[in-house]
Design a protein around this motif. Structure first.
Motif, PDB file in Angstrom:
ATOM      1  N   GLY A 226       0.812  -1.210   0.000  1.00  0.00           N
ATOM      2  CA  GLY A 226       0.000   0.000   0.000  1.00  0.00           C
ATOM      3  C   GLY A 226       0.844   1.258   0.000  1.00  0.00           C
ATOM      4  O   GLY A 226       0.348   2.337   0.324  1.00  0.00           O
ATOM      5  N   PHE A 227       2.117   1.126  -0.406  1.00  0.00           N
ATOM      6  CA  PHE A 227       3.056   2.243  -0.333  1.00  0.00           C
ATOM      7  C   PHE A 227       2.554   3.464  -1.100  1.00  0.00           C
ATOM      8  O   PHE A 227       2.525   4.581  -0.576  1.00  0.00           O
ATOM      9  CB  PHE A 227       4.418   1.800  -0.882  1.00  0.00           C
ATOM     10  N   ALA A 228       2.165   3.269  -2.360  1.00  0.00           N
ATOM     11  CA  ALA A 228       1.768   4.401  -3.192  1.00  0.00           C
ATOM     12  C   ALA A 228       0.520   5.081  -2.633  1.00  0.00           C
ATOM     13  O   ALA A 228       0.416   6.312  -2.644  1.00  0.00           O
ATOM     14  CB  ALA A 228       1.529   3.946  -4.626  1.00  0.00           C
ATOM     15  N   GLU A 229      -0.426   4.280  -2.127  1.00  0.00           N
ATOM     16  CA  GLU A 229      -1.639   4.874  -1.560  1.00  0.00           C
ATOM     17  C   GLU A 229      -1.325   5.665  -0.298  1.00  0.00           C
ATOM     18  O   GLU A 229      -1.887   6.744  -0.079  1.00  0.00           O
ATOM     19  CB  GLU A 229      -2.665   3.784  -1.262  1.00  0.00           C
ATOM     20  N   LYS A 230      -0.434   5.149   0.537  1.00  0.00           N
ATOM     21  CA  LYS A 230      -0.022   5.887   1.742  1.00  0.00           C
ATOM     22  C   LYS A 230       0.632   7.211   1.353  1.00  0.00           C
ATOM     23  O   LYS A 230       0.369   8.259   1.952  1.00  0.00           O
ATOM     24  CB  LYS A 230       0.945   5.047   2.583  1.00  0.00           C
ATOM     25  N   PHE A 231       1.507   7.166   0.341  1.00  0.00           N
ATOM     26  CA  PHE A 231       2.187   8.374  -0.133  1.00  0.00           C
ATOM     27  C   PHE A 231       1.168   9.380  -0.669  1.00  0.00           C
ATOM     28  O   PHE A 231       1.199  10.561  -0.313  1.00  0.00           O
ATOM     29  CB  PHE A 231       3.196   7.995  -1.222  1.00  0.00           C
ATOM     30  N   PHE A 232       0.263   8.914  -1.510  1.00  0.00           N
ATOM     31  CA  PHE A 232      -0.743   9.797  -2.109  1.00  0.00           C
ATOM     32  C   PHE A 232      -1.602  10.445  -1.030  1.00  0.00           C
ATOM     33  O   PHE A 232      -1.806  11.669  -1.029  1.00  0.00           O
ATOM     34  CB  PHE A 232      -1.608   8.981  -3.072  1.00  0.00           C
ATOM     35  N   ASN A 233      -2.099   9.643  -0.104  1.00  0.00           N
ATOM     36  CA  ASN A 233      -2.964  10.189   0.952  1.00  0.00           C
ATOM     37  C   ASN A 233      -2.219  11.172   1.842  1.00  0.00           C
ATOM     38  O   ASN A 233      -2.790  12.179   2.286  1.00  0.00           O
ATOM     39  CB  ASN A 233      -3.543   9.049   1.794  1.00  0.00           C
ATOM     40  N   ALA A 234      -0.946  10.910   2.093  1.00  0.00           N
ATOM     41  CA  ALA A 234      -0.148  11.834   2.904  1.00  0.00           C
ATOM     42  C   ALA A 234       0.026  13.165   2.186  1.00  0.00           C
ATOM     43  O   ALA A 234      -0.029  14.238   2.814  1.00  0.00           O
ATOM     44  CB  ALA A 234       1.211  11.218   3.219  1.00  0.00           C
ATOM     45  N   MET A 235       0.234  13.116   0.871  1.00  0.00           N
ATOM     46  CA  MET A 235       0.385  14.361   0.114  1.00  0.00           C
ATOM     47  C   MET A 235      -0.931  15.139   0.069  1.00  0.00           C
ATOM     48  O   MET A 235      -0.934  16.371   0.130  1.00  0.00           O
ATOM     49  CB  MET A 235       0.867  14.049  -1.303  1.00  0.00           C
ATOM     50  N   VAL A 236      -2.060  14.435  -0.017  1.00  0.00           N
ATOM     51  CA  VAL A 236      -3.361  15.109   0.017  1.00  0.00           C
ATOM     52  C   VAL A 236      -3.550  15.807   1.367  1.00  0.00           C
ATOM     53  O   VAL A 236      -3.984  16.963   1.433  1.00  0.00           O
ATOM     54  CB  VAL A 236      -4.503  14.113  -0.263  1.00  0.00           C
ATOM     55  N   ARG A 237      -3.206  15.104   2.469  1.00  0.00           N
ATOM     56  CA  ARG A 237      -3.334  15.727   3.791  1.00  0.00           C
ATOM     57  C   ARG A 237      -2.431  16.953   3.904  1.00  0.00           C
ATOM     58  O   ARG A 237      -2.838  17.992   4.456  1.00  0.00           O
ATOM     59  CB  ARG A 237      -2.979  14.720   4.887  1.00  0.00           C
ATOM     60  N   GLN A 238      -1.204  16.839   3.417  1.00  0.00           N
ATOM     61  CA  GLN A 238      -0.275  17.965   3.476  1.00  0.00           C
ATOM     62  C   GLN A 238      -0.810  19.159   2.680  1.00  0.00           C
ATOM     63  O   GLN A 238      -0.762  20.295   3.147  1.00  0.00           O
ATOM     64  CB  GLN A 238       1.081  17.536   2.914  1.00  0.00           C
ATOM     65  N   MET A 239      -1.342  18.882   1.500  1.00  0.00           N
ATOM     66  CA  MET A 239      -1.889  19.951   0.659  1.00  0.00           C
ATOM     67  C   MET A 239      -3.055  20.653   1.359  1.00  0.00           C
ATOM     68  O   MET A 239      -3.096  21.893   1.432  1.00  0.00           O
ATOM     69  CB  MET A 239      -2.362  19.355  -0.667  1.00  0.00           C
ATOM     70  N   HIS A 240      -3.973  19.861   1.915  1.00  0.00           N
ATOM     71  CA  HIS A 240      -5.131  20.471   2.574  1.00  0.00           C
ATOM     72  C   HIS A 240      -4.705  21.260   3.818  1.00  0.00           C
ATOM     73  O   HIS A 240      -5.246  22.348   4.072  1.00  0.00           O
ATOM     74  CB  HIS A 240      -6.138  19.389   2.967  1.00  0.00           C
ATOM     75  N   ALA A 241      -3.729  20.741   4.563  1.00  0.00           N
ATOM     76  CA  ALA A 241      -3.264  21.452   5.761  1.00  0.00           C
ATOM     77  C   ALA A 241      -2.616  22.788   5.400  1.00  0.00           C
ATOM     78  O   ALA A 241      -2.873  23.813   6.049  1.00  0.00           O
ATOM     79  CB  ALA A 241      -2.270  20.580   6.536  1.00  0.00           C
ATOM     80  N   LYS A 242      -1.816  22.802   4.360  1.00  0.00           N
ATOM     81  CA  LYS A 242      -1.119  24.044   3.982  1.00  0.00           C
ATOM     82  C   LYS A 242      -2.060  25.041   3.343  1.00  0.00           C
ATOM     83  O   LYS A 242      -1.901  26.246   3.520  1.00  0.00           O
ATOM     84  CB  LYS A 242       0.042  23.718   3.043  1.00  0.00           C
ATOM     85  N   ARG A 243      -3.072  24.547   2.611  1.00  0.00           N
ATOM     86  CA  ARG A 243      -4.011  25.471   1.982  1.00  0.00           C
ATOM     87  C   ARG A 243      -5.045  26.000   2.956  1.00  0.00           C
ATOM     88  O   ARG A 243      -5.728  26.987   2.666  1.00  0.00           O
ATOM     89  CB  ARG A 243      -4.699  24.781   0.803  1.00  0.00           C
ATOM     90  N   ALA A 244      -5.138  25.348   4.117  1.00  0.00           N
ATOM     91  CA  ALA A 244      -6.096  25.818   5.124  1.00  0.00           C
ATOM     92  C   ALA A 244      -5.584  27.042   5.858  1.00  0.00           C
ATOM     93  O   ALA A 244      -6.358  27.744   6.521  1.00  0.00           O
ATOM     94  CB  ALA A 244      -6.373  24.695   6.128  1.00  0.00           C
ATOM     95  N   HIS A 245      -4.268  27.294   5.778  1.00  0.00           N
ATOM     96  CA  HIS A 245      -3.667  28.425   6.495  1.00  0.00           C
ATOM     97  C   HIS A 245      -3.547  29.644   5.603  1.00  0.00           C
ATOM     98  O   HIS A 245      -3.436  29.538   4.408  1.00  0.00           O
ATOM     99  CB  HIS A 245      -2.283  28.017   7.024  1.00  0.00           C
TER     100      HIS A 245
END
Length: 254
Positions: A235-254
């Motif tokens: 599940g490496f690629a899915e973990k990577f993808f989901n982590a990048m989505v979380r990072q994007m949403h966290a940074k765009r929320a500020h």
């Protein structure tokens, strides 16, 4: 702009849960490409095949990548004809490339086309990608090269593009850019990220005087094999993808 989809509010009644989940993930992929700065204004394309069909989802032409939503993605056939009504059209430059690959490669369900500055620089060079850095080594034996024939608008180029790609998952469009394809969206995005990092490092290394430390072919073969195994069997690629989505949403929320 927060485009995090709320399935309960946004999912049209005629779209199945499975298709909606794919639309949500594809919209995230568009937003990630925008987040990382890999867009070419309104151009280029990311497509995802609907399982069990010859239809795929693609961006509405004229929208920025951060304006793509699960609901406004177009559903088209392999010739680029819309399957469902939409006020938007697709970019005709994507039909030959995406339609050809989705129509011929059952193992590719997501295809991403970009031409960032580092990738386009590598595509311009006769030697193409080097395999002497950490990321370039992971691409050993996995890259096909296609001679530039102009903007990809014409159906007669399809068989030549497919021949250039062969059984590989990375196609360098000479003098142009790159197309990467994988079995799903997270794997395709991770492959794009790897290609982008390889291009960035190769371009940076080329600006430094002195010889590179060359890696033997055996190391490249081993790295490419291990990387392919990693994203195929875990599940490496899915973990990577989901982590990048979380990072994007966290940074765009500020």
């Amino acid at each position: 702009m927060d485009l995090t989809p709320n399935a309960a509010e946004l999912k049209p009644a005629h779209i199945s849960d499975a298709e909606w989940a794919l639309r949500v993930q594809l919209a995230h992929c568009y937003h990630l490409v925008d987040f990382f700065g890999w867009t070419e204004t309104i151009f280029n394309h990311i497509s995802a095949r609907l399982p069990g069909t010859d239809h795929y989802l693609v961006n509405p032409f004229g929208l920025n990548y951060d304006e793509v939503t699960p609901a406004n993605l177009l559903k088209v056939d392999i010739d680029g004809h819309k399957i469902e009504p939409s006020p938007y059209d697709a970019n005709p430059a994507g039909f030959a490339l995406h339609g050809a690959i989705h129509g011929a490669r059952e193992d590719i369900h997501c295809l991403i086309h970009t031409h960032t500055t580092p990738i386009s620089a590598i595509a311009l060079k006769r030697a193409g990608f080097s395999h002497d850095d950490f990321y370039g080594a992971q691409l050993y034996g996995r890259v096909g090269y296609h001679t530039f024939e102009g903007i990809t608008l014409f159906a007669d180029e399809k068989p030549r593009m497919l021949a250039s790609l062969g059984e590989k998952h990375i196609l360098v469009l000479r003098n142009h850019g790159i197309a990467v394809g994988e079995m799903d969206i997270p794997r395709a995005f991770f492959l794009l990220w790897t290609v982008q990092r390889a291009a960035e490092i190769q371009v940076a290394a080329g600006s430094i005087p002195g010889d590179n430390v060359a890696l033997p072919d055996s190391i490249g073969e081993r790295c490419a094999h291990l990387t392919a195994e990693l994203i195929r069997d875990s599940g490496f690629a899915e973990k990577f993808f989901n982590a990048m989505v979380r990072q994007m949403h966290a940074k765009r929320a500020h």
